[in-house]
Design a protein around this motif. Structure first.
Motif, PDB file in Angstrom:
ATOM      1  N   ARG A  52       0.802  -1.227   0.000  1.00 61.63           N
ATOM      2  CA  ARG A  52       0.000   0.000   0.000  1.00 61.63           C
ATOM      3  C   ARG A  52       0.830   1.270   0.000  1.00 61.63           C
ATOM      4  O   ARG A  52       0.440   2.260   0.583  1.00 61.63           O
ATOM      5  N   TRP A  53       1.990   1.227  -0.644  1.00 62.54           N
ATOM      6  CA  TRP A  53       2.750   2.473  -0.782  1.00 62.54           C
ATOM      7  C   TRP A  53       2.157   3.310  -1.903  1.00 62.54           C
ATOM      8  O   TRP A  53       2.438   4.490  -2.014  1.00 62.54           O
ATOM      9  N   LEU A  54       1.410   2.651  -2.767  1.00 63.92           N
ATOM     10  CA  LEU A  54       0.674   3.377  -3.784  1.00 63.92           C
ATOM     11  C   LEU A  54      -0.559   2.567  -4.149  1.00 63.92           C
ATOM     12  O   LEU A  54      -0.630   1.363  -3.900  1.00 63.92           O
ATOM     13  N   THR A  55      -1.551   3.239  -4.701  1.00 65.03           N
ATOM     14  CA  THR A  55      -2.779   2.562  -5.094  1.00 65.03           C
ATOM     15  C   THR A  55      -2.778   2.448  -6.605  1.00 65.03           C
ATOM     16  O   THR A  55      -2.480   3.416  -7.300  1.00 65.03           O
ATOM     17  N   LEU A  56      -3.099   1.257  -7.073  1.00 64.33           N
ATOM     18  CA  LEU A  56      -3.015   1.002  -8.503  1.00 64.33           C
ATOM     19  C   LEU A  56      -4.419   0.810  -9.085  1.00 64.33           C
ATOM     20  O   LEU A  56      -5.244   0.107  -8.510  1.00 64.33           O
ATOM     21  N   PHE A  57      -4.669   1.463 -10.200  1.00 61.47           N
ATOM     22  CA  PHE A  57      -5.921   1.253 -10.924  1.00 61.47           C
ATOM     23  C   PHE A  57      -5.577   0.833 -12.341  1.00 61.47           C
ATOM     24  O   PHE A  57      -4.581   1.281 -12.896  1.00 61.47           O
ATOM     25  N   ALA A  58      -6.419  -0.043 -12.909  1.00 60.61           N
ATOM     26  CA  ALA A  58      -6.199  -0.434 -14.300  1.00 60.61           C
ATOM     27  C   ALA A  58      -7.459  -0.111 -15.092  1.00 60.61           C
ATOM     28  O   ALA A  58      -8.576  -0.208 -14.571  1.00 60.61           O
ATOM     29  N   THR A  59      -7.264   0.317 -16.318  1.00 62.95           N
ATOM     30  CA  THR A  59      -8.412   0.478 -17.213  1.00 62.95           C
ATOM     31  C   THR A  59      -8.017  -0.092 -18.566  1.00 62.95           C
ATOM     32  O   THR A  59      -6.912   0.152 -19.051  1.00 62.95           O
ATOM     33  N   GLU A  60      -8.912  -0.894 -19.132  1.00 58.62           N
ATOM     34  CA  GLU A  60      -8.605  -1.484 -20.428  1.00 58.62           C
ATOM     35  C   GLU A  60      -9.367  -0.785 -21.535  1.00 58.62           C
ATOM     36  O   GLU A  60      -9.141  -1.035 -22.702  1.00 58.62           O
ATOM     37  N   ASP A  61     -10.310   0.078 -21.144  1.00 56.92           N
ATOM     38  CA  ASP A  61     -11.185   0.674 -22.145  1.00 56.92           C
ATOM     39  C   ASP A  61     -11.061   2.194 -22.140  1.00 56.92           C
ATOM     40  O   ASP A  61     -12.045   2.910 -22.227  1.00 56.92           O
ATOM     41  N   GLN A  62      -9.834   2.663 -21.966  1.00 58.42           N
ATOM     42  CA  GLN A  62      -9.577   4.108 -22.069  1.00 58.42           C
ATOM     43  C   GLN A  62     -10.416   4.925 -21.081  1.00 58.42           C
ATOM     44  O   GLN A  62     -10.906   6.001 -21.409  1.00 58.42           O
ATOM     45  N   GLY A  63     -10.605   4.396 -19.887  1.00 59.15           N
ATOM     46  CA  GLY A  63     -11.210   5.226 -18.844  1.00 59.15           C
ATOM     47  C   GLY A  63     -12.690   5.092 -18.656  1.00 59.15           C
ATOM     48  O   GLY A  63     -13.297   5.889 -17.948  1.00 59.15           O
ATOM     49  N   ILE A  64     -13.304   4.080 -19.281  1.00 57.25           N
ATOM     50  CA  ILE A  64     -14.742   3.924 -19.061  1.00 57.25           C
ATOM     51  C   ILE A  64     -14.988   3.123 -17.783  1.00 57.25           C
ATOM     52  O   ILE A  64     -15.864   3.432 -16.992  1.00 57.25           O
ATOM     53  N   SER A  65     -14.170   2.101 -17.552  1.00 56.05           N
ATOM     54  CA  SER A  65     -14.304   1.373 -16.286  1.00 56.05           C
ATOM     55  C   SER A  65     -12.911   1.135 -15.704  1.00 56.05           C
ATOM     56  O   SER A  65     -11.913   1.079 -16.435  1.00 56.05           O
ATOM     57  N   PHE A  66     -12.882   1.019 -14.381  1.00 55.72           N
ATOM     58  CA  PHE A  66     -11.600   0.887 -13.687  1.00 55.72           C
ATOM     59  C   PHE A  66     -11.620  -0.308 -12.755  1.00 55.72           C
ATOM     60  O   PHE A  66     -12.672  -0.704 -12.239  1.00 55.72           O
ATOM     61  N   TYR A  67     -10.439  -0.875 -12.536  1.00 56.43           N
ATOM     62  CA  TYR A  67     -10.270  -1.916 -11.518  1.00 56.43           C
ATOM     63  C   TYR A  67      -9.249  -1.407 -10.516  1.00 56.43           C
ATOM     64  O   TYR A  67      -8.259  -0.791 -10.892  1.00 56.43           O
ATOM     65  N   ARG A  68      -9.506  -1.707  -9.247  1.00 60.25           N
ATOM     66  CA  ARG A  68      -8.562  -1.315  -8.205  1.00 60.25           C
ATOM     67  C   ARG A  68      -7.773  -2.544  -7.777  1.00 60.25           C
ATOM     68  O   ARG A  68      -8.345  -3.615  -7.596  1.00 60.25           O
ATOM     69  N   TYR A  69      -6.485  -2.381  -7.654  1.00 64.48           N
ATOM     70  CA  TYR A  69      -5.620  -3.476  -7.231  1.00 64.48           C
ATOM     71  C   TYR A  69      -5.807  -3.679  -5.727  1.00 64.48           C
ATOM     72  O   TYR A  69      -5.733  -2.724  -4.951  1.00 64.48           O
ATOM     73  N   THR A  70      -6.041  -4.916  -5.328  1.00 61.97           N
ATOM     74  CA  THR A  70      -6.297  -5.151  -3.911  1.00 61.97           C
ATOM     75  C   THR A  70      -5.255  -6.063  -3.276  1.00 61.97           C
ATOM     76  O   THR A  70      -5.485  -6.632  -2.224  1.00 61.97           O
ATOM     77  N   GLY A  71      -4.117  -6.208  -3.918  1.00 61.66           N
ATOM     78  CA  GLY A  71      -3.045  -6.978  -3.307  1.00 61.66           C
ATOM     79  C   GLY A  71      -2.975  -8.385  -3.861  1.00 61.66           C
ATOM     80  O   GLY A  71      -3.983  -8.960  -4.288  1.00 61.66           O
ATOM     81  N   GLU A  72      -1.767  -8.946  -3.849  1.00 63.74           N
ATOM     82  CA  GLU A  72      -1.543 -10.325  -4.305  1.00 63.74           C
ATOM     83  C   GLU A  72      -2.149 -10.569  -5.686  1.00 63.74           C
ATOM     84  O   GLU A  72      -2.747 -11.609  -5.931  1.00 63.74           O
ATOM     85  N   CYS A  73      -2.011  -9.615  -6.577  1.00 68.31           N
ATOM     86  CA  CYS A  73      -2.493  -9.731  -7.953  1.00 68.31           C
ATOM     87  C   CYS A  73      -3.996 -10.005  -8.037  1.00 68.31           C
ATOM     88  O   CYS A  73      -4.457 -10.787  -8.882  1.00 68.31           O
ATOM     89  N   THR A  74      -4.729  -9.424  -7.126  1.00 72.76           N
ATOM     90  CA  THR A  74      -6.187  -9.504  -7.248  1.00 72.76           C
ATOM     91  C   THR A  74      -6.716  -8.100  -7.515  1.00 72.76           C
ATOM     92  O   THR A  74      -6.113  -7.107  -7.116  1.00 72.76           O
TER      93      THR A  74
END
Lengths: 510, 797
Positions: free
Chosen positions: B763-785
């Motif tokens: 938790r030194w940083l919070t990671l978000f991923a988007t595959e559709d150029q910002g329409i939906s996001f996923y938040r990283y919750t640790g251990e590659c989940t």
């Protein structure tokens, strides 16, 4: 109405008067006014600027006026005419710097107030013709400065340094108060022109005035951070940079100014000048040794100031009054610049400039130095108060410059510079001597009473740090050099000693 | 690549067994472990942002914060506002959650109301300044041939300060101390008898009491080899610190406190495991609130933007100008301004060294690349003046310096030349608004291989060019004119001036890398080689180097004499656009530096401000940084990101192997997090992890600053870079990173690199991923989940 020169001379009062509104305003009110993000501080700058105009104009009349009046407010003469514009200019520079520098700090207004108060006190000190006013200004200056030194009042280091200074300053105050009494006892007046007239008229007749001279010398040595009372000065880096600039360029000179102003009392007793000579000389030697080892910019500048003040006192001791004044002004300008620019980021550490120096170059350098010394000796014969010891000290400097230029720069510009500087120095000196002629002085009898051997001894003493520097460069691993280095680096332990004493007398809560 | 990425050496020692003799092998391991937790510190010549928690990232964020609090003797609390009566410094004292200092001297001070800890720090700092001075003192004793500890023993055996100050006679003690630092540490442990499991923490606290010099020592050995622990001068420093602490045992009052201190230390260790102190919890709550607010705003804006511009395809048409800027947060408003005045422009973000990890061989060797990299490539840079003129100038300067500084001549110097400083003094006080140009008289860069060893072979040039184009996403669709824009700052009499320069260029200004990159990419020989390697650059594509002055927001172009005639018109119109963009960028920024946006002569005022020697806030640097976006610019173009985000260009559709993503996540992302956490540390512990107030700065040993007279070398940022006098301008927030890539690609990088895994999992940083150029996001919750991130509706306020 017909204005006389004496009336017009009072224009010099404009400068401290302009600072008075800020100096006298309540600190909390000033804090409130200048805490705002948009408070630009234009009013203080404008007022200080107006004061500077007055100060710059005042020499027109100060130099023309006859000394002597019994009721005049302002002390006429060259000393006032030089010091007042100098202090007023320094005030404007430091004020402008502080206003931007402390922008956003909650206590900026207070800082402006005390800076103006300190400066106004210094200016009153410079212009007044009355000894009582002089002493009051002297004490006000110190008390107002105390507020600047403790600007960061939560810092224990700032408190210790300010308290050290406070204690020494109060001893100095006692000396001057006693002087007041002694002067009243023998002259029944505190108007300085009258006192000086009486002193000059009947030398030897006034034992109490001569004793007052010694007290003045002690007060001056305490003020100008002379050995062993210097330790507070390098410690005052606990106050914001402009305080250091103003103190090292302005206030620290008050000791020298005191001696210059009262020179007619100081010369009444040869012991006074001997004290100045010995303490000043020792301070110059000790402090410049310590300066060599210092590893922080501001402390290094601090010890440099102590050394320069020592040399200035030394000059007073020799009776070279005009040179001492030149030293005060030139050193003030240089030190103000040096402190205000002390944050200049260090250049990348370049590999030292290596040049192959052949025998031919050494020969050339020797020739240049020889020529310079001869040129200088020829020039110094035209000195107003030709003084072999001082000519010798300055010749040492000129040799260093000539040698360095000849070895490193090796071009026409360099040689021209080497020739120009001594000539410039002489010019400045002659100018100041002429200006001071009427007000400062008394006989520089000391010259006559000092033998050549003693002068050579003095010269050798002042050259001592240079010899140590050379030894350290040639034998860096000698145990003796290392031992000496550790002691010198710690400033001969005078600082921890003074701190311990102050903490015992007046403890600071950590 | 010659530039190799250095992974942090793992600093996890085996858990202390607690069975060994005090000072046995566990003491050594503990010392090496604690040394690994100390962040390095770079000199003022190139200040580099360092994560103060660098060695602690293997711990969960909350535990690391707690441990730092223990070591510094003050628990972390949310910065108090407004500062107290005293302006900036000490502003947090009153909110200080009392915590016991862990060093023995610090503990005694708290109980006995003494100041021995300050004394010890002053003494160590003073010795280190003498030992490491790089040219301030004229008289130096050369202790450098000896290890630090041996040199100190020699120094201390001559130094009477301890005795005169009433601390204790260090001279006799120093002579009696063992020859090896480890033996000295063992001796100290025998006398102090701390619990075994408390040793690493005690060592850490001891080193952090002189964090600045400890950091300097670590930096001297940078970049570290994996066996750095074997010859670690931090162990010397630790021995020195402990030697001072045990001297205090000679005082009966202090010696009587030993059991209480041991108990306190043991308690701290116990709490350290639990890491649930009310103060820390309070901090975490506030921190979360600020981070969540930032993330919600950022994601909402991006989502709204994506919805409105959903059909905007990638740049299929060729834009007339592409402009590549550093990822630095300060380039974001400038890019926004440039896009506003020149709608056709495509701006990109990339680390400001443009992938050219090359040393600049000027008078010294300047490392013009991030400190995470190592490179032995080198290009000579020679000033245009003739060698003779340069030598004469140097000679004159050296002679003048000697005249000024020599004890024989300093009196003569003052009398003859002191008054000559009057014009300089006045000119500095009332500066003109004439800006100094960097593009005039630039040094000559010799790119080609020369016999002096400097220079790049054609293969090296091609490799660098290929890497730069690939990683910048410029393999196709290159514009007619490509601006490579580095950045640098201007400030006067500012010790930390290089802290405002480009971190990706090793704390230097970036024109060298931009010029070098442009030269290489314009070279016909390189282009021929690139073509052979399958990379086509259109014939009419010209690369031009620029430098964004972040203080005045001007952009200067370099080497215009080389521009082909066909492009002079393009350059002309680019310069015009840049000028307009600069005006607009200054208007964006005016308020933050206390100027009115609509004021006439805004540019002149800003220039004058940069030249003002009393200006302690020439610019705000990377203050308020909180976000990192690796995506195509389309995703964020048009959004006002308020100079709070690092923007890196990334298009995963062009990155089949994932190598570009790997680079982004292991280098720019890590560096951004370093910067972010440096600001975080300096704001939370201003008395220990910030450089203190600029109004007291005192340059020491030519490498760093002291605050006032003494104390430790100060790490971190100056308070004036964080605080405007009334409030903290910087809001402590951990980095929120958005990466426009499939989660599987991101997971692959995380699994491959422990350093990145530590940062995101702890938790030194919070990671978000988007595959559709910002329409939906996923938040990283640790251990590659990952879990889907609920973003407020775009239409919601």
């Amino acid at each position: 109405m017909n204005m006389t020169t004496t009336d017009l001379m009072n224009v010099s009062v404009l400068s401290p008067v302009c600072l008075a509104p800020m100096a006298l305003a309540p600190a909390r009110w000033m804090d409130r006014v200048y805490a705002g993000q948009n408070a630009k501080g234009l009013v203080p700058q404008a007022l200080a600027g107006l004061g500077l105009m007055g100060a710059l104009a005042s020499p027109l009349w100060l130099l023309k006026a006859q000394p002597g009046g019994t009721t005049g407010l302002v002390m006429p003469g060259g000393l006032t005419a030089i010091m007042l514009p100098f202090v007023a200019l320094l005030t404007l520079v430091v004020l402008r710097y502080s206003i931007v520098y402390l922008h956003g700090q909650a206590r900026r207004g207070r800082f402006i107030k005390w800076l103006c108060a300190t400066s106004a006190a210094v200016q009153v000190l410079v212009i007044t013709a009355n000894l009582l006013v002089f002493v009051l200004a002297w004490m006000t200056m110190s008390l107002a400065l105390h507020q600047l030194l403790t600007y960061f009042c939560d810092r224990p280091g700032a408190q210790i340094a300010a308290r050290k200074k406070f204690i020494f300053s109060r001893i100095g105050d006692l000396c001057l108060i006693t002087t007041l009494a002694l002067v009243w006892h023998s002259c029944r007046t505190w108007q300085m022109p009258v006192i000086f007239h009486l002193a000059a008229g009947r030398p030897g007749a006034h034992a109490s005035l001569a004793a007052a001279g010694l007290l003045i010398v002690i007060a001056a040595l305490l003020k100008s951070a002379q050995f062993p009372f210097h330790t507070w000065l390098p410690d005052t880096m606990e106050a914001p940079t402009p305080v250091s600039a103003f103190m090292h360029a302005g206030i620290i000179n008050a000791g020298g100014f005191l001696v210059l102003r009262m020179s007619q009392l100081v010369v009444l007793w040869p012991v006074n000048q001997w004290v100045l000579l010995v303490i000043g000389g020792l301070t110059a030697v000790g402090a410049s040794l310590v300066m060599l080892t210092q590893t922080s910019v501001k402390r290094s500048l601090g010890f440099s100031t102590v050394a320069q003040m020592g040399f200035m006192m030394f000059e007073c001791g020799l009776g070279a009054w005009s040179l001492a004044l030149l030293h005060i002004v030139a050193h003030g300008i240089y030190k103000a610049y040096a402190f205000l620019s002390s944050g200049k980021a260090p250049a990348s550490t370049t590999t030292p400039h290596t040049q192959t120096i052949s025998l031919r170059h050494h020969g050339f350098a020797l020739a240049v130095c020889g020529a310079l010394v001869i040129f200088w000796l020829w020039l110094s014969r035209h000195w107003p108060d030709a003084n072999p010891a001082l000519a010798g000290v300055i010749a040492m400097g000129i040799v260093v410059l000539g040698w360095q230029l000849a070895i490193r720069a090796r071009n026409a510009l360099a040689v021209a510079l080497a020739l120009l500087l001594p000539a410039l120095l002489l010019l400045l000196h002659c100018l100041l001597s002429r200006l001071l002629l009427t007000t400062v002085g008394g006989a520089a009898d000391l010259n006559a009473s000092v033998s050549l051997a003693q002068l050579l001894a003095v010269l050798a003493l002042l050259a001592l740090p240079g010899a140590v520097e050379l030894a350290a460069r040639l034998r860096p691993h000698s145990p003796l050099v290392q031992r000496l280095y550790v002691h010198v680096y710690n400033g001969f332990y005078l600082n921890p000693l003074a701190n311990r004493l102050v903490m015992a007398l007046w403890p600071v809560q950590a | 690549m010659t530039a190799t990425l250095l992974e942090e050496p793992p600093m996890r020692s085996p858990a202390a067994t607690g069975q060994e003799q005090p000072g046995g092998p566990s003491a050594r391991a503990g010392a090496i472990e604690a040394a690994g937790w100390v962040p390095p510190l770079w000199p003022l010549q190139n200040v580099i942002a360092v994560n103060p928690f660098m060695g602690l990232t293997h711990l969960p964020f909350a535990s690391a914060i707690h441990r730092m609090g223990l070591a510094l003797g003050r628990a972390a609390v949310w910065p108090a506002n407004p500062p107290k009566t005293n302006g900036l410094s000490e502003s947090l004292h009153h909110t200080n959650q009392a915590q016991q200092p862990l060093t023995f001297a610090g503990f005694c001070d708290r109980k006995l109301a003494t100041a021995w800890d300050t004394f010890i720090v002053d003494e160590i700092s003073s010795f280190c300044a003498a030992r490491f001075d790089t040219g301030l003192a004229r008289w130096r004793v050369d202790f450098s041939s000896q290890p630090l500890y041996t040199a100190w023993k020699q120094f201390a055996s001559l130094d009477c300060t301890g005795k005169i100050s009433g601390f204790g006679d260090m001279r006799a003690l120093a002579l009696a101390l063992p020859q090896s630092p480890l033996d000295c540490i063992n001796d100290a442990l025998t006398q102090l008898q701390p619990a075994d499991e408390a040793q690493p923490l005690l060592f850490y606290a001891s080193l952090m009491s002189v964090a600045g010099w400890a950091g300097w020592l670590r930096q001297l050995a940078w970049p570290e080899s994996p066996d750095a622990g074997q010859h670690n001068s931090l162990i010397d420093l630790l021995a020195i610190r402990l030697a001072f602490d045990i001297t205090l045992l000679q005082k009966p009052a202090a010696a009587a406190l030993l059991p209480a201190w041991r108990q306190c230390l043991a308690l701290s260790v116990k709490h350290g495991v639990a890491a649930t102190r009310p103060a820390a919890n309070n901090l975490m709550t506030t921190l979360h609130a600020h981070e969540t607010a930032f993330q919600e705003r950022l994601l909402r804006d991006i989502k709204a933007h994506a919805a409105s511009a959903a059909d905007a395809s990638a740049h299929s048409t060729r834009s007339p100008v592409q402009a590549v800027f550093c990822i630095d947060v300060r380039s974001e408003p400038y890019r926004r301004a440039l896009e506003a005045v020149l709608p056709g422009v495509q701006t990109l973000g990339f680390a400001g060294f443009f992938g050219f990890a090359v040393n600049e061989a000027a008078d010294t060797l300047r490392k013009q690349y991030p400190v995470l990299l190592a490179s032995d490539l080198c290009v000579a840079s020679t000033p245009k003046q003739s060698q003779a003129a340069l030598a004469a100038g140097n000679g004159l300067a050296a002679a003048w310096k000697a005249f000024k500084g020599s004890t024989l001549s300093s009196y003569a110097f003052i009398e003859a030349a002191g008054a000559a400083f009057l014009p300089t003094l006045i000119a500095h006080c009332w500066p003109t608004s004439k800006a100094k140009s960097r593009s005039q008289n630039t040094p000559e860069l010799t790119v080609e291989n020369t016999n002096t060893g400097a220079g790049l072979t054609l293969q090296q040039q091609t490799r660098l060019a290929k890497g730069a184009l690939t990683n910048m996403g410029l393999l196709k669709n290159q514009a007619r004119l490509v601006l490579l824009c580095g950045h640098g700052s201007t400030s006067t009499c500012n010790p930390h001036t290089t802290a405002l320069d480009c971190g990706a260029c090793g704390g230097n200004t970036g024109e060298f890398n931009a010029r070098l990159a442009a030269m290489v990419l314009n070279s016909p020989r390189v282009r021929a080689e690139l073509l052979a390697a399958g990379i086509t650059l259109p014939e009419d594509t010209w690369f031009v180097a620029g430098l964004h002055n972040t203080t005045t927001d001007t952009v200067e172009l370099f080497d215009l004499q080389n521009v082909p005639e066909s492009h002079t018109h393009d350059i002309q119109s680019l310069r015009q656009s840049l000028q307009q963009a600069s005006d607009l960028a200054r208007i964006y920024r005016a308020e933050s530096i206390g100027l009115k946006p609509q004021a006439p002569k805004l540019a002149a005022n800003i220039t004058r401000r940069a030249k003002d020697w009393s200006q302690v806030r020439p610019e705000w640097g990377l203050v308020r940084n909180a976000g990192f976006v690796a995506a195509r610019r389309d995703m964020t173009r048009g959004i006002n990101l308020a100079a709070e985000c690092f923007l890196h260009e990334y298009d995963y559709t062009l990155d089949a192997t994932g190598s570009v993503l790997e680079l982004i996540m292991t280098a720019p992302l890590v560096v951004a997090s370093w910067i972010n956490l440096q600001y975080f540390g300096s704001t939370l512990w201003p008395d220990q992890l910030s450089a203190g107030t600029k109004t007291l700065h005192n340059i020491v040993a030519n490498i760093g600053v002291l605050e006032g007279n003494g104390g430790d070398l100060r790490p971190g940022l100056p308070l004036e870079s964080l605080h405007n006098g009334r409030e903290w301008v910087h809001i402590p927030r951990r980095l929120s990173a958005i990466i426009a890539a499939p989660r599987s690609m991101i997971d692959a990088v995380i699994q491959k690199h422990q350093l990145v895994k530590d940062l995101v999992d702890n938790r030194w940083l919070t990671l978000f991923a988007t595959e559709d150029q910002g329409i939906s996001f996923y938040r990283y919750t640790g251990e590659c989940t990952w879990q889907p991130q609920q973003t407020p509706d775009a239409s919601a306020p």
